[in-house]
Write an enzyme that holds these catalytic residues in place. Structure first.
Site, PDB file in Angstrom:
ATOM      1  N   ALA A  22       9.442   8.020  -6.586  1.00  0.00           N
ATOM      2  CA  ALA A  22       8.930   7.344  -5.413  1.00  0.00           C
ATOM      3  C   ALA A  22       9.433   5.911  -5.301  1.00  0.00           C
ATOM      4  O   ALA A  22       9.660   5.422  -4.216  1.00  0.00           O
ATOM      5  CB  ALA A  22       7.403   7.360  -5.429  1.00  0.00           C
ATOM      6  N   CYS A  23       9.590   5.211  -6.408  1.00  0.00           N
ATOM      7  CA  CYS A  23       9.920   3.784  -6.462  1.00  0.00           C
ATOM      8  C   CYS A  23       8.783   2.957  -5.865  1.00  0.00           C
ATOM      9  O   CYS A  23       8.086   3.392  -4.957  1.00  0.00           O
ATOM     10  CB  CYS A  23      11.221   3.451  -5.746  1.00  0.00           C
ATOM     11  SG  CYS A  23      12.700   4.078  -6.552  1.00  0.00           S
ATOM     12  N   GLY A  24       8.599   1.766  -6.388  1.00  0.00           N
ATOM     13  CA  GLY A  24       7.573   0.868  -5.882  1.00  0.00           C
ATOM     14  C   GLY A  24       8.180  -0.467  -5.499  1.00  0.00           C
ATOM     15  O   GLY A  24       9.029  -0.997  -6.227  1.00  0.00           O
ATOM     16  N   ARG A  49       4.977   4.804  -9.805  1.00  0.00           N
ATOM     17  CA  ARG A  49       5.996   5.159  -8.823  1.00  0.00           C
ATOM     18  C   ARG A  49       7.413   5.090  -9.384  1.00  0.00           C
ATOM     19  O   ARG A  49       8.346   5.606  -8.762  1.00  0.00           O
ATOM     20  CB  ARG A  49       5.884   4.247  -7.596  1.00  0.00           C
ATOM     21  CG  ARG A  49       4.572   4.365  -6.847  1.00  0.00           C
ATOM     22  CD  ARG A  49       4.584   3.514  -5.584  1.00  0.00           C
ATOM     23  NE  ARG A  49       5.585   3.978  -4.632  1.00  0.00           N
ATOM     24  CZ  ARG A  49       5.361   4.898  -3.697  1.00  0.00           C
ATOM     25  NH1 ARG A  49       4.175   5.476  -3.604  1.00  0.00           N
ATOM     26  NH2 ARG A  49       6.321   5.252  -2.863  1.00  0.00           N
TER      27      ARG A  49
END
Length: 247
Positions: A22-24, A49
């Site tokens: 997801a990456c944050g 994430r």
């Protein structure tokens, strides 16, 4: 070849034991506050994430400094590192990828010096589907062979930095409509924090209010941990800019 940073949809597989890609992203504009520590705590709340790398960029109004490395947020940053990252605005990123090597070069924020001399640091959660076209556009702008990473994030940063005749905000208003796919962006120069979301609103991005500033983040959990009150979502297709004049 430049590749995407994650999925084209926001679907997370609840049955997968592996971390989800997801990456944050996190950004804060707050004069008088320790923005590097606020960003650290925001990224800590977004650790689920992305677990491959973490990074923070800060500005004191005169220059942008980036610190990033492979590992979890608590492994990358310690008290002495955070104390050295001084300024009044910052952006940060936690990375998890399914494509593109897990290397220091691919960690974010990405950084470029613009044609006018300003520094630009950018954090990206998403995946673009027209990367070859954007790379060709970058080549036409004279940025040939200038991509040290294997992600589309650096191409976005390079395109924003390539125009000496317009401001970063004006460049963003020209570049963002050419991006195809899912993205939430948080980026900055020496004085201004920017946030943008793709027209479909596939990737999440929220806006929060501090007593003396503003916060943008992938999730409200990052607002809660830094004491920011939730204001609203960044609207699909919206670009916001935060500086001394306000939002």
């Amino acid at each position: 070849m430049a590749r995407g940073d994650g999925r084209l949809t926001h679907d997370i597989n609840p049955y997968s034991p592996a971390p989800q890609d997801a990456c944050g992203v996190f950004g804060v504009w707050a004069p008088g506050e320790e923005v590097s520590k606020l960003t650290y705590f925001g990224l800590y709340a977004l650790q689920h994430r992305g677990q491959e790398a973490a990074g923070i960029a800060v500005s004191d109004g005169f220059s942008v400094v980036v610190y990033k490395d492979l590992g979890l947020v608590a492994q990358v940053f310690d008290e002495s590192t955070l104390a050295s990252l001084r300024g009044h605005l910052a952006v940060g990123h936690t990375r998890y990828s399914t494509t593109g090597a897990s290397t220091w070069e691919n960690a974010q924020p990405t950084f470029r010096t613009s044609a006018s001399g300003s520094g630009i640091a950018l954090c990206h959660n998403g995946n673009l589907v027209n990367t070859p076209e954007l790379a060709a556009q970058a080549a036409e702008a004279g940025i040939r062979g200038a991509f040290p990473t294997s992600t589309d994030t650096d191409i976005i940063t390079a395109l924003l930095a390539a125009r000496p005749d317009v401001t970063i905000e004006q460049a963003a208003m020209e570049i963002l409509p050419t991006l195809r796919g899912a993205f939430s962006l948080v980026f900055m120069d020496e004085t201004t924090l920017y946030a943008a979301r793709d027209p479909q609103g596939v990737r999440p991005l929220v806006l929060g209010r501090l007593e003396r500033g503003w916060v943008v983040a992938s999730e409200t959990a990052a607002l809660d941990i830094v004491g920011a009150s939730y204001v609203r979502e960044v609207e699909p297709g919206e670009l916001i800019a935060i500086d001394s004049e306000g939002l």
